[in-house]
Write a protein that holds these residues in place. Sequence first.
Motif, short mmCIF file in Angstrom:
data_model
loop_
_atom_site.label_atom_id
_atom_site.label_comp_id
_atom_site.label_asym_id
_atom_site.label_seq_id
_atom_site.Cartn_x
_atom_site.Cartn_y
_atom_site.Cartn_z
N PHE A 111 -20.39 12.09 33.01
CA PHE A 111 -20.32 13.38 32.31
C PHE A 111 -21.38 13.42 31.21
CE2 PHE A 111 -15.50 13.30 33.16
CZ PHE A 111 -15.72 13.77 34.43
N GLY A 112 -21.45 12.32 30.47
CA GLY A 112 -22.43 12.27 29.39
C GLY A 112 -23.85 12.42 29.92
N GLY A 113 -24.12 11.70 31.02
CA GLY A 113 -25.46 11.77 31.58
C GLY A 113 -25.81 13.16 32.05
N HIS A 114 -24.88 13.78 32.76
CA HIS A 114 -25.19 15.11 33.29
C HIS A 114 -25.30 16.14 32.17
CE1 HIS A 114 -24.40 19.05 35.07
NE2 HIS A 114 -25.17 18.60 36.02
N THR A 127 -18.37 11.36 24.94
CA THR A 127 -17.82 10.54 26.02
C THR A 127 -18.08 9.06 25.77
OG1 THR A 127 -19.83 10.92 27.27
CG2 THR A 127 -17.95 12.27 27.85
N ILE A 128 -19.26 8.74 25.23
CA ILE A 128 -19.54 7.32 25.01
C ILE A 128 -18.59 6.76 23.95
CG2 ILE A 128 -21.31 5.66 24.32
CD1 ILE A 128 -21.98 6.93 26.93
N SER A 129 -18.28 7.58 22.94
CA SER A 129 -17.36 7.07 21.92
C SER A 129 -15.94 6.98 22.47
CB SER A 129 -17.41 7.92 20.66
OG SER A 129 -16.79 9.16 20.89
N ASP A 130 -15.55 7.91 23.36
CA ASP A 130 -14.21 7.81 23.95
C ASP A 130 -14.12 6.65 24.93
OD1 ASP A 130 -13.42 9.93 22.52
OD2 ASP A 130 -13.62 11.41 24.12
N ARG A 131 -15.24 6.38 25.61
CA ARG A 131 -15.27 5.26 26.55
C ARG A 131 -15.01 3.95 25.80
NH1 ARG A 131 -19.66 2.17 27.92
NH2 ARG A 131 -19.55 1.12 29.92
N ASP A 132 -15.39 3.90 24.54
CA ASP A 132 -15.19 2.69 23.77
C ASP A 132 -13.72 2.28 23.67
OD1 ASP A 132 -17.78 1.95 23.16
OD2 ASP A 132 -17.23 1.49 21.10
N PHE A 354 -28.35 12.94 38.06
CA PHE A 354 -27.14 12.55 37.34
C PHE A 354 -25.89 13.02 38.08
CE2 PHE A 354 -29.86 11.74 33.71
CZ PHE A 354 -29.28 10.59 33.23
N SER A 355 -25.97 14.18 38.76
CA SER A 355 -24.78 14.67 39.44
C SER A 355 -24.47 13.79 40.66
CB SER A 355 -24.96 16.12 39.86
OG SER A 355 -25.79 16.20 40.99
N LEU A 356 -25.51 13.15 41.22
CA LEU A 356 -25.26 12.22 42.34
C LEU A 356 -24.73 10.89 41.84
CD1 LEU A 356 -28.36 12.82 44.58
CD2 LEU A 356 -26.02 13.18 45.25
#
Lengths: 365, 294
Positions: A111-114, A127-132, A354-356
């Motif tokens: 999600f972050g990438g896209h 998202t990166i902070s939630d992934r933590d 990114f979507s792939l």
Amino acid sequence: MKTYELFIGPQHVGITGNFSVILELEGNVVKKATPNPGFLHRGFEKLMEMRGFIHNVPIVCRICVPDPDPNEANYAMAVEKLLGIEPPPRAKYIRTIVLEFSRIASHLFTFGGHAGSIGLYTIPNWTISDRDFILDLFEMLTGGRVYHIFIYPGGVRRDLPDGFIEKAKDVLNYLEKRLDDYNKLYFDSYMFKKRARGIGIINKEDAIEWGVTGPNLRASGVKADTRKDDPYAAYGELDFEIPVLTGGDAYDRIMIRRMEVVESIKIIRQALDNIPDGPIREKVPNPMRFIVPPGDAYVKVESSKGEYGYYMVSNGKDKPYRVYIRGASMTHGIHILEKLLPGNYLADVSQIMFSLDVCPPEIDR
Amino acid sequence: MLFLYNIIIVPIIAILIGLLFLGIARKVTARIHRRYGPPVIQPYFDTLKLLTKEDNITHGVMYMLGPAIGIAGSLLTLFFIPIGKYALFSMHGDLILVLYLGVIGSLGMALGAGDSGNPNAAIGVSRGLSLMLSYEFPLVLAIVGVILKYNTTSISAIIQKQVTSGWWAIFVIPLSALVFDIALQGILGEKPFDIPIAPHEINSGPMVEYGGKYLGMLQIFASLHLFTELALFVDLFLGGGANIITFSLKMLVVFLLAIFINAIMPRFRMDQAFKFYWKWPAILGLISLIFVFI
């Protein structure tokens, strides 16, 4: 009209990892795309032939950095199949929990990438902070944040620590609450729909013919998921749905991942509630002389990128004779990208990639 | 003597406030991202550090001249815009002159970037020029609305009329203000119109080959450009300012609005941005013109 060449290389912001695409552009439109991996070849398959069965476990998780656990599970299952053993039920449940958390973490990354590729930089930061929080759970359970080296042939390395179940439930509740925020900013956003709808369409027939797997295949309208079709770990005993969308464009490929996060949360909740007691490891040969009977085995799992397969041949020694790894991104990153990119605007190249959800280490095994 | 003094003091104020605003933008965006962000004065350090670097590599004369032309163009525009109590060159028709001069700065940067020889920079420049073509039309509609409403082409006179009537133009002709603000989003290069500098598409576009003191000069150009455009909005629609403090506060409000939109919006594709600008803001601008005529 004159064409020119543009190199989108491993240092480019809009690339998914150590990977490059050479674009031939005519004005603003892509005429030809040549994906060019090879920045990351570490020779996993050959390395595995030189190490013992148990020594390969710390190698396999490196094959996909954002989502390492399917590799470990897949390798462990292949060895178990050759040994003819079955891990105990508690180990299967712990594997399921780890695998699903890894899937959520990987989808948050996507999600972050896209969102970044279409210019919405708030979402990657969120998202990166939630992934933590998920990484914190991994650290509590396995001792490692990124590479866990946790799922071993015959079971798992450690039992659930005290307080893990409560903490995991807190994280799940938090993530569910955060999904609403993501909806408001990203998934329900008019601009996201405007940018991503109708970009990089893979239709159903092509998807099957080209060998697309995983969420990308389900976004094209094919209901196929190894977790349901060929259950492994504890998936056969848990109740969950396989979301399917029919658009096959970048928008659907992201939305299907969002639906899968909801399903994964459901799966983890069930697994945490129903986890049986018992041992976490089956008896395996002595690690110093880990001899596996001769034979070959093909085992597949569903990773967040698509279908993973390990084909392992043993000739009765303490090292595998050959390990072949089928990474889902090999198809998505090379063949599909080459077919999808021509005809699109330069502005959408990064978005399609990114979507792939291309994970370059899977291409260069 | 005072005039010469002002000619030196105004650009310094503009650069300092512009850089401060860039710092505020980074901090505010960071808070929205749930980060801490750099200190507000970080752009001062960055610019000073960049300006002290020596240049090892060059890509031609225009590459070096580009930032200088950019700064010169922005400074020239700045002198015609009343800032608080400083109104240096104020005359009839300066609003139209500002419209012309405002482009020079961006063109200077386009020339320099185009000379750097990187395809990413070239694409960025072409995107920037297309974007300029998109937002100029609604921008001119909004400004024509103001000119017709106050029946003058002098910015100082427009401010004077707003102050004497007691109503800022944003309350009198709100649609024109809205159209100007939408165009401002494109002028400042904020999302959804940061197409020329899209990092994921063309690696930050025009600036990709710039470094060292040229990048420092571009930073100064960016701060001047930001200050100029915000000052024009404040002068035309928010009744100017009695002194530099109230003037900058008004500018900050306009800028914060742009930053908030910037933080929550994805980026348009070029064709979508063009369609958007020539559709909604253009229609609103025309409606506003009709209201002004009535």
